[in-house]
Design an enzyme around this catalytic site. Structure first.
Site, PDB file in Angstrom:
ATOM      1  N   GLY A  11       0.858  -1.019  -0.108  1.00 60.18           N
ATOM      2  CA  GLY A  11      -0.092   0.029  -0.028  1.00 60.18           C
ATOM      3  C   GLY A  11       0.841   1.237  -0.219  1.00 60.18           C
ATOM      4  NE  ARG A  72      -1.866  -4.443  -0.774  1.00 60.80           N
ATOM      5  CZ  ARG A  72      -1.628  -3.755  -0.026  1.00 60.80           C
ATOM      6  NH1 ARG A  72      -0.483  -4.068   0.634  1.00 60.80           N
ATOM      7  NH2 ARG A  72      -2.318  -2.798   0.418  1.00 60.80           N
ATOM      8  CG  ASP A 103       4.554  -6.940   7.792  1.00 60.23           C
ATOM      9  OD1 ASP A 103       3.825  -6.431   7.180  1.00 60.23           O
ATOM     10  OD2 ASP A 103       4.160  -7.813   8.620  1.00 60.23           O
ATOM     11  CB  THR A 125       2.935   0.557   6.031  1.00 63.27           C
ATOM     12  OG1 THR A 125       1.558   0.219   6.366  1.00 63.27           O
ATOM     13  CG2 THR A 125       3.696   0.183   7.231  1.00 63.27           C
ATOM     14  CG  ASP A 127      -1.632  -0.476   8.042  1.00 64.05           C
ATOM     15  OD1 ASP A 127      -2.145   0.210   7.513  1.00 64.05           O
ATOM     16  OD2 ASP A 127      -1.247  -1.586   7.192  1.00 64.05           O
ATOM     17  CG  ASP A 129       1.384  -3.225  10.445  1.00 62.14           C
ATOM     18  OD1 ASP A 129       2.338  -2.599   9.587  1.00 62.14           O
ATOM     19  OD2 ASP A 129       0.808  -4.044   9.701  1.00 62.14           O
ATOM     20  NE  ARG A 171      -2.346  -5.181   5.723  1.00 64.62           N
ATOM     21  CZ  ARG A 171      -2.601  -5.346   4.684  1.00 64.62           C
ATOM     22  NH1 ARG A 171      -3.482  -6.464   4.273  1.00 64.62           N
ATOM     23  NH2 ARG A 171      -2.314  -4.644   3.310  1.00 64.62           N
TER      24      ARG A 171
HETATM   25  O1  F6P Z   1      -1.499  -1.340   4.698  1.00 62.05           O
HETATM   26  C1  F6P Z   1      -2.135  -0.353   4.402  1.00 62.05           C
HETATM   27  C2  F6P Z   1      -3.267  -0.383   4.097  1.00 62.05           C
HETATM   28  O2  F6P Z   1      -4.131   0.718   3.822  1.00 62.05           O
HETATM   29  C3  F6P Z   1      -4.190  -1.204   5.320  1.00 62.05           C
HETATM   30  O3  F6P Z   1      -4.487  -0.007   6.270  1.00 62.05           O
HETATM   31  C4  F6P Z   1      -5.392  -1.595   4.640  1.00 62.05           C
HETATM   32  O4  F6P Z   1      -6.111  -2.823   5.453  1.00 62.05           O
HETATM   33  C5  F6P Z   1      -4.727  -2.225   3.284  1.00 62.05           C
HETATM   34  O5  F6P Z   1      -3.524  -1.387   3.129  1.00 62.05           O
HETATM   35  C6  F6P Z   1      -5.994  -2.202   2.188  1.00 62.05           C
HETATM   36  O6  F6P Z   1      -5.120  -2.631   0.987  1.00 62.05           O
HETATM   37  P1  F6P Z   1      -5.585  -2.338  -0.442  1.00 62.05           P
HETATM   38  O7  F6P Z   1      -4.930  -1.149  -1.086  1.00 62.05           O
HETATM   39  O8  F6P Z   1      -5.030  -3.729  -1.201  1.00 62.05           O
HETATM   40  O9  F6P Z   1      -7.132  -2.378  -0.641  1.00 62.05           O
END
Ligand code: F6P
Length: 318
Positions: A11, A72, A103, A125, A127, A129, A171
């Site tokens: 992300g 991703r 991570d 990120t 998050d 995390d 997340r």
């Molecule tokens: O890891 C960053 C994040 O925005 C999380 O907070 C969220 O759960 C996820 O990515 C959303 O992912 P995507 O962009 O694949 O929908």
């Protein structure tokens, strides 16, 4: 080492551009060439590279998103994909790589390191995390973005005497929810790290309503449940009229705060300097305001805890 590459993966987060700029400028400072990889590991597999000269990273320091784009990549999870990427890097004369991401992205970075390609990771990120660093790039901006939205919600919550359940990202972790809750003066932070008792929450809400607290705010981490689900579960709140708001991808966009720009610039320069002196298999972390290196796998093998002090503050300030 004369030519190194940089990519963003997972992300996007505000401050990634500042980190890319720092990597490129540190390369130029050391008379090395910097290559930008488009769309994360996908671009690595396809050999989608572009030279990042000094000028190409001008004017991006305060821009949100990532000029290199991100993805991703499922293909890069396979040995075939990784070998194809390594081959493309070798063909392009790339001798080292900086990976900016979370991570999940560092699993791939570790694999490349084990295949003999020098790699350093930078945690990016919203998050926060990632173990091994106090802050990830983008977290501070996301908190501030959520805060700005919540301040608007507070106005309408107080005008209508309502209960607002605000769902934030993060997340499976509650860093974003907890920090946002403290910053916005919310009454409750519901995070995955602390088991939730709906019965107890209803009781607290009833008590608070009985004490003539006209409006109230719950910050809910997406990793617990959705805001609509929570509203449906909160059956007897003692009279509060509940509304839900999902902040969603708003939290990922926008210009980075000065904190994130400075953090990204420090981390970008530090990662590049270390890669150029032969370090590999590490992630850059900001621990107690100092930049350090820790093993990449620490980012997923070690659990990062929420601050007990902040958790306590939510109760004390209520
Ligand atoms: O890891 C960053 C994040 O925005 C999380 O907070 C969220 O759960 C996820 O990515 C959303 O992912 P995507 O962009 O694949 O929908």
């Amino acid at each position: 080492m004369d030519r190194i590459a940089v990519l963003t993966s997972g992300g996007d987060s505000p401050g990634m551009n500042a980190a890319i700029r720092a990597v490129a400028r540190t390369c130029h400072y050391n008379d090395k060439e910097c290559i930008g990889v488009m769309r994360g590991y996908e671009g690595l597999i396809e050999g989608d590279f572009k030279v990042l000269d000094r000028a190409s990273v001008g004017g991006i320091i305060h821009r949100g998103g990532t000029i290199l784009k991100t993805a991703r990549s499922d293909r890069f999870k396979t040995q075939e994909g990784r070998e194809a990427a390594l081959l493309k890097m070798k063909e392009a004369g790339i001798e080292g790589l900086v990976v900016i991401g979370g991570d999940g992205s560092f699993h791939g970075a570790k694999a490349l390191h084990e295949m003999g390609m020098p790699v350093i990771g930078i945690p990016g990120t919203i998050d926060n995390d990632v173990a091994g660093t106090d802050e990830t790039i983008g977290f501070d901006t996301a908190v501030n973005t959520a805060l700005e939205a919540i301040m608007r919600l507070r106005d309408t919550a107080s005008s209508h005497d309502r209960l607002f359940i605000v769902e934030v990202m993060g997340r499976n972790a509650g860093f974003l929810a907890l920090e946002t809750a403290v910053a916005s003066g919310a009454e409750y932070a519901v995070v995955p790290e602390i088991p939730l008792s709906i019965g107890n929450l209803c009781k607290l809400l009833r008590e608070s309503h009985a004490e003539h607290k006209s409006h109230t705010l719950i910050i809910l981490a997406e990793g617990v449940m959705s805001a609509t689900e929570m509203r449906d579960k909160l059956q007897d709140t003692g009279g509060y009229d509940a509304r839900v708001t999902v902040l969603g991808y708003i939290q990922r966009g926008g210009s980075p705060t000065s904190f994130d720009v400075v953090l990204a610039t420090r981390m970008g320069a530090f990662a590049t300097d270390n890669l150029l002196i032969g370090k590999s298999g590490f992630m850059v972390g900001n621990v107690n305001h100092k930049l350090v290196l820790s093993d990449l796998e620490r980012s997923w093998t070690e659990h990062k805890n929420l601050s007990p002090e902040l958790l306590n503050l939510i109760h004390k300030m209520n």
